[in-house]
Design a protein around this motif. Structure first.
Motif, short mmCIF file in Angstrom:
data_model
loop_
_atom_site.label_atom_id
_atom_site.label_comp_id
_atom_site.label_asym_id
_atom_site.label_seq_id
_atom_site.Cartn_x
_atom_site.Cartn_y
_atom_site.Cartn_z
N SER A 88 -16.01 65.79 39.17
CA SER A 88 -16.16 65.68 37.73
C SER A 88 -17.62 65.60 37.30
O SER A 88 -18.06 66.32 36.41
CB SER A 88 -15.39 64.44 37.24
OG SER A 88 -15.62 64.22 35.87
N LYS A 92 -20.33 68.40 35.20
CA LYS A 92 -21.07 68.11 33.97
C LYS A 92 -22.57 68.34 34.14
O LYS A 92 -23.30 68.43 33.16
CB LYS A 92 -20.80 66.67 33.53
CG LYS A 92 -19.34 66.40 33.16
CD LYS A 92 -19.16 64.98 32.67
CE LYS A 92 -17.69 64.69 32.36
NZ LYS A 92 -17.17 65.55 31.29
N GLY A 192 -11.06 67.02 37.20
CA GLY A 192 -11.38 66.49 35.90
C GLY A 192 -10.39 65.44 35.42
O GLY A 192 -10.75 64.36 35.01
N ASP A 193 -9.08 65.77 35.51
CA ASP A 193 -8.06 64.83 35.04
C ASP A 193 -8.03 63.56 35.88
O ASP A 193 -7.91 62.46 35.36
CB ASP A 193 -6.68 65.51 35.08
CG ASP A 193 -6.57 66.63 34.05
OD1 ASP A 193 -7.33 66.60 33.08
OD2 ASP A 193 -5.73 67.53 34.24
N LYS A 196 -10.94 61.37 35.16
CA LYS A 196 -10.80 60.72 33.85
C LYS A 196 -10.01 59.43 33.97
O LYS A 196 -10.38 58.39 33.39
CB LYS A 196 -10.11 61.68 32.88
CG LYS A 196 -9.93 61.11 31.48
CD LYS A 196 -9.24 62.13 30.58
CE LYS A 196 -9.03 61.55 29.19
NZ LYS A 196 -8.34 62.53 28.29
N ILE A 197 -8.93 59.43 34.78
CA ILE A 197 -8.13 58.23 34.97
C ILE A 197 -8.94 57.14 35.67
O ILE A 197 -8.89 55.97 35.30
CB ILE A 197 -6.86 58.56 35.78
CG1 ILE A 197 -5.97 59.51 34.99
CG2 ILE A 197 -6.08 57.29 36.12
CD1 ILE A 197 -4.77 60.02 35.76
N PHE A 199 -12.21 56.79 35.66
CA PHE A 199 -13.22 56.27 34.72
C PHE A 199 -12.58 55.34 33.69
O PHE A 199 -13.20 54.36 33.26
CB PHE A 199 -13.93 57.43 34.02
CG PHE A 199 -15.01 58.07 34.84
CD1 PHE A 199 -16.06 57.31 35.35
CD2 PHE A 199 -15.00 59.43 35.10
CE1 PHE A 199 -17.07 57.89 36.11
CE2 PHE A 199 -16.00 60.02 35.86
CZ PHE A 199 -17.03 59.25 36.36
N GLN A 200 -11.35 55.64 33.28
CA GLN A 200 -10.66 54.74 32.36
C GLN A 200 -10.47 53.36 32.99
O GLN A 200 -10.63 52.33 32.33
CB GLN A 200 -9.30 55.33 31.98
CG GLN A 200 -9.37 56.51 31.03
CD GLN A 200 -8.01 57.15 30.80
OE1 GLN A 200 -7.05 56.89 31.53
NE2 GLN A 200 -7.92 58.00 29.78
#
Length: 705
Positions: A88, A92, A192-193, A196-197, A199-200
Motif C-alpha cells: 500500500s 502511494k 490496498g484493501d 486499509k483495515i 491502518f484502521q
C-alpha cells in the motif's frame, strides 16, 4: 493483476511470466519457476526506496515488539502485516515491483524477531544476584552490541543453510509464514484493501490508548478484589489491563492458546493466592519478601503489596503473595514447560542438524550462476564468525575478562550454529510462532552453566557471562527462524538471496539501535516513582518481563544455589500435570507466571476470535485465511497502534515538564468525583467492550474470494 499494478509493471517492463499465485505452495519439481524468473535481471529490487521503508518498518515493529514482550511475554509475527503495508505505502510513493516489496518485508521483519530474542533474555541482567553486578550491564551499548551480534549471527548461519533447507527441501519444508507472505506479495491487488483495515486498527488503537493513558477517560486496570478479612475467599483478584494490544494479541493467537494462558492466571490468582492468604501469616510473607530482596527489612514499610510494620498487614495481600511465592512457582512451571518442549522436539532437532549438515557438505561448493542462486560467499560467513568472537573479546563493557569473553564468543558460535540449524528446520514445518526458542535458550543456559561449573566458574561474577551466551543464542535462533521464512518468500517470488541477506544485516543494525533505546526508555521510572525508590520499571507489574526473570532465576539457581527449590518444583509439576492432560504446558506456565490482568484481556480477544469462527461455520460462510482475514489484520493494527502509543507516552513521561503538562489533561479526578471509583472503572469496562464489539464486527465483514 489490477490496472494500477499493470501500469506500474509495464512502466518497469517487469510483468512476470513465472508461477501463478496458486502454485507457490506446490511441491518442488525440476521445472519449478519462481514468480520472477531467474533470467529476469531488469526488475527493480534492492533500491534506496525499498531499503528506507524497510528500515522504517523495522524500527516501528521493533519498538512495538519490545513494549509488548515486556508487558505480556508474547510477540506476534510482523512479516505478513509489513508485506501488506509495504504494498500500500509504496504504491502511494510512485509504485514498486514485487521484489522491492519483498525487500521491505525482509528488512522490516528483522526488527520483530531480534526484539523478541532480546526482550526474552537481556532484562535478566536486572534480576541476577546483587553481588554479580548484573544490572550494571543493562546499559544501552551492551544491549545494542548483543542484539546486533546475535541478529547478525542468525543471518550469517543461514547463508550456508539456504540451499539445503529452502531450495533442496522445498517440497518437504513448507515454511508456512513464508509461503503465506509470498501469496500476499503475488496477490498484490489485495494490498490496498487489506492495508486499509490494518491502518484502521492502528488509528483506533492509538486514539483509544491516548484516551486511556493521557486523558484518563478510560480506566487502565478495572479490578474486583476480595478483602483479606473475607472468611471464605480472601485476597482473590479478577482484573484486566484493558488495552488494545492485549485484545489484538488474543484475537491473533486464537481461543485455544488464549484459554490456556488465562487458565494459568486463574489458578494463580483465584486459586493459589487465596489459599496462601488463608494459610500463611503476613509476617511470614514479609520475611520471604525480605529474603528475595523486594523488602528492605521487616521494620520498614513499603515493598510489593505495601507492608505496614506497625499493623503487621499488607495493603494488597494478593500482590505480596504473588511476589513472594507465586512468581517462583510460575518460573518453575515456565522452566519445566520449556524443557519439556525441548525434549518433545529432540528427535526433530537431532535429525534436523544431521540432515542440514549433510546437505551443507553437499552444496557448499556448488556454483551459483543464476541470479536467484547468488548467496553471500561462504568466506563472509567464516570471517564473520571469527570476527564476532574477536569483537566479543575486545569490548570492555561486556562481562568477563578478555580470556573469558573469548570463551563466550566460542560458545556463542558453537551453540548458535547448532540452534540456528535446529530453529530453521523446525519453523519450516510448524511455523515461526511455534519456534521453541525458550526451550533452546534454557538448554543453552544449562549447558553453559554446567561448563562454567566444570572449570570452577561458580561465583556471582559469572552470572552475567552465562546470560550473554544464552541471550545471543536466543536472539540468533529467533532471527534465524524469521530469516528462513523470508528466504522462503524470496525463493517463491524470485528474489536475489544476496540482496535479502544484506537486507537482513541492515535490518539487524536498525533493530539493534531502536531496541536498546526503547528498552532503556521503558525502564526509566518517572520522577514520582524515583522518589519512592523505584530504580527500574522492568520487573514491576507494568513490565514484568517474565522470560528475562526466568533466565536470571535459572542462572542464579545453577551457579549460586540461591533458589527456593520447593516453589520451583511445585511449578515444574504443574507443567508436568498439564502435559499429562494433553495441554501444552508452556502457555499455561506463562499464564501462571504473569498477572491475571495481562492474560484476562488476551482471553477476551481469543474468545472474540472463537465466536467469529463459530458464527461463520454456523452460517456456512467462507472463512478467510487467518493471516489475511479482516479481523486478524485489524488486530495487528490494534497491537501496533497500542504498543506505539505506549512507547510515545513513556517517552513523554520521562520529561518532568512534559509529564506535568500531560497530567493537566487528565479527567480521572473529575470522573471519580462525578461517578465514584466503581463508576469510573465501569466506564473503562464499557469502553473495552465497545472495542471488542468493533473488532467482532470487522472480523465478520464478508471477504472477496
Amino acid at each position: 493483476m489490477p490496472e494500477a499494478a499493470k501500469t506500474e509493471a509495464a512502466r518497469n517492463d517487469s510483468v512476470p511470466t513465472g508461477t501463478a499465485p496458486s502454485e507457490v505452495s506446490k511441491p518442488a519439481t525440476a521445472e519449478f519457476q519462481p514468480y520472477i524468473p531467474a533470467e529476469r535481471t531488469d526488475v527493480a529490487e534492492f533500491t534506496p526506496k525499498a531499503i528506507s521503508i524497510g528500515v522504517l518498518f523495522g524500527i516501528i515493529f521493533g519498538a512495538a515488539t519490545v513494549y509488548l514482550a515486556l508487558k505480556a511475554g508474547l510477540t506476534v509475527s510482523a512479516s505478513i502485516p509489513i508485506a501488506v503495508l509495504a504494498i500500500s505505502l509504496l504504491k502511494k510513493l510512485g509504485g514498486s515491483t514485487i521484489l522491492e516489496n519483498n525487500v521491505v518485508q525482509t528488512i522490516g521483519s528483522a526488527g520483530e524477531s531480534i526484539a523478541a530474542g532480546v526482550v526474552f533474555t537481556l532484562p535478566g541482567f536486572l534480576f541476577l544476584s546483587t553481588d554479580s553486578k548484573g544490572s550494571s550491564f543493562f546499559e544501552y551499548w551492551t544491549i545494542f552490541t548483543l542484539a546486533l551480534l546475535g541478529g547478525v549471527l542468525g543471518t550469517l548461519m543461514m547463508v550456508p543453510l539456504r540451499r539445503s533447507l529452502i531450495v533442496k527441501e522445498h517440497g518437504n519444508l513448507p515454511y508456512p509464514e513464508g509461503a503465506a507472505c509470498a501469496s500476499v506479495l503475488i496477490a498484490g491487488e489485495k494490498g490496498g484493501d487489506l492495508a486499509k483495515i490494518a491502518f484502521q486498527g492502528v488509528g483506533f488503537a492509538f486514539v483509544y490508548a491516548l484516551l486511556q493513558k493521557i486523558v484518563r477517560l478510560i480506566a487502565e486496570t478495572p479490578a474486583l478484589v476480595t478483602k483479606q478479612a473475607n472468611k471464605f475467599f480472601p485476597s482473590a483478584t479478577l482484573n484486566g489491563d484493558i488495552t488494545p494490544e492485549y485484545l489484538g494479541v488474543g484475537y491473533i493467537v486464537g481461543p485455544r492458546i488464549a484459554g490456556v494462558l488465562v487458565a494459568g492466571g486463574v489458578l494463580a490468582w483465584l486459586g493459589l493466592i487465596p489459599l496462601l492468604a488463608s494459610l500463611v501469616p503476613a509476617d511470614t510473607i514479609a520475611s520471604q519478601l525480605v529474603k528475595l530482596g523486594y523488602l528492605e527489612s521487616l521494620t520498614k514499610a513499603g515493598g510489593p503489596g505495601g507492608w505496614d510494620p506497625v499493623a503487621h498487614t499488607f495493603r494488597d495481600t494478593a500482590t505480596a503473595i504473588y511476589r513472594a511465592y507465586v512468581r517462583q512457582i510460575g518460573a518453575g512451571a515456565v522452566a519445566a514447560g520449556g524443557f519439556i518442549t525441548l525434549l518433545k522436539t529432540l528427535p526433530t532437532i537431532v535429525s534436523a542438524f544431521q540432515e542440514s549438515l549433510a546437505s551443507f557438505r553437499e552444496g557448499v561448493g556448488a556454483a551459483a550462476q543464476k541470479r536467484t542462486e547468488r548467496d553471500l560467499p561462504i568466506t563472509f560467513v567464516l570471517f564473520g564468525s571469527v570476527g564476532l568472537i574477536l569483537v566479543m573479546a575486545a569490548l570492555p563493557f561486556l562481562p568477563g575478562s578478555v580470556l573469558g569473553r573469548l570463551m563466550l564468543g566460542v560458545l556463542i558460535v558453537v551453540f548458535g550454529f547448532f540452534f540456528v540449524t535446529v530453529a530453521s528446520r523446525i519453523v519450516g514445518i510448524i511455523g515461526s510462532s511455534s519456534n521453541p526458542i525458550s526451550g533452546m535458550t534454557i538448554a543453552t543456559l544449562m549447558a553453559t552453566c554446567l561448563i562454567f561449573i566444570g572449570i570452577g566458574w561458580t561465583g556471582d561474577m559469572y552470572q552475567p557471562m552465562a546470560l550473554c551466551v544464552g541471550g545471543m543464542v536466543c536472539i540468533a535462533a529467533a532471527n534465524a527462524g524469521a530469516t528462513s521464512q523470508d528466504l522462503k518468500t524470496g525463493y517463491l517470488v524470485g528474489a536475489t538471496p544476496r540482496a535479502q541477506q544484506i537486507g537482513l544485516m541492515i535490518g539487524a543494525v536498525a533493530a539493534a539501535i531502536v531496541i536498546g533505546l526503547t528498552m532503556k526508555l521503558l525502564d526509566t521510572p518517572t520522577a514520582e516513582l524515583q522518589a519512592q525508590g523505584v530504580q527500574h520499571m522492568i520487573g514491576t507489574d507494568k513490565f514484568p518481563a517474565p522470560q528475562g526473570t526466568l533466565m536470571a532465576t535459572l542462572i542464579k539457581g545453577l551457579l549460586s544455589g540461591n533458589l527456593d527449590w520447593q516453589f520451583v518444583l511445585v511449578g515444574a509439576f504443574l507443567a508436568v500435570t498439564m502435559e499429562l492432560c494433553g495441554i501444552k504446558s508452556l502457555s499455561f506456565a506463562v499464564g501462571a507466571y504473569l498477572p491475571l490482568s495481562t492474560t484476562a484481556p488476551i482471553f477476551v480477544g481469543g474468545a472474540i476470535k472463537g465466536l467469529t469462527e463459530y458464527m461463520a461455520k454456523r452460517k456456512g460462510e467462507h472463512v478467510e485465511d487467518s493471516e489475511l482475514g479482516p479481523g486478524n489484520l485489524f488486530s495487528t493494527g490494534l497491537v501496533a497502534g497500542g504498543a506505539l502509543a505506549g512507547v510515545v507516552v513513556a517517552m513523554l513521561s520521562v520529561n518532568e515538564g512534559v509529564n506535568a503538562a500531560i497530567s493537566k489533561l487528565s479527567v480521572e479526578q473529575a470522573l471519580h468525583h462525578a461517578v465514584g471509583e466503581n463508576g469510573y472503572q465501569l466506564i473503562g469496562v464499557l469502553a473495552f467492550a465497545f472495542m471488542g464489539f468493533v473488532l467482532y464486527r470487522i472480523s465478520r465483514r464478508p471477504t472477496q474470494a
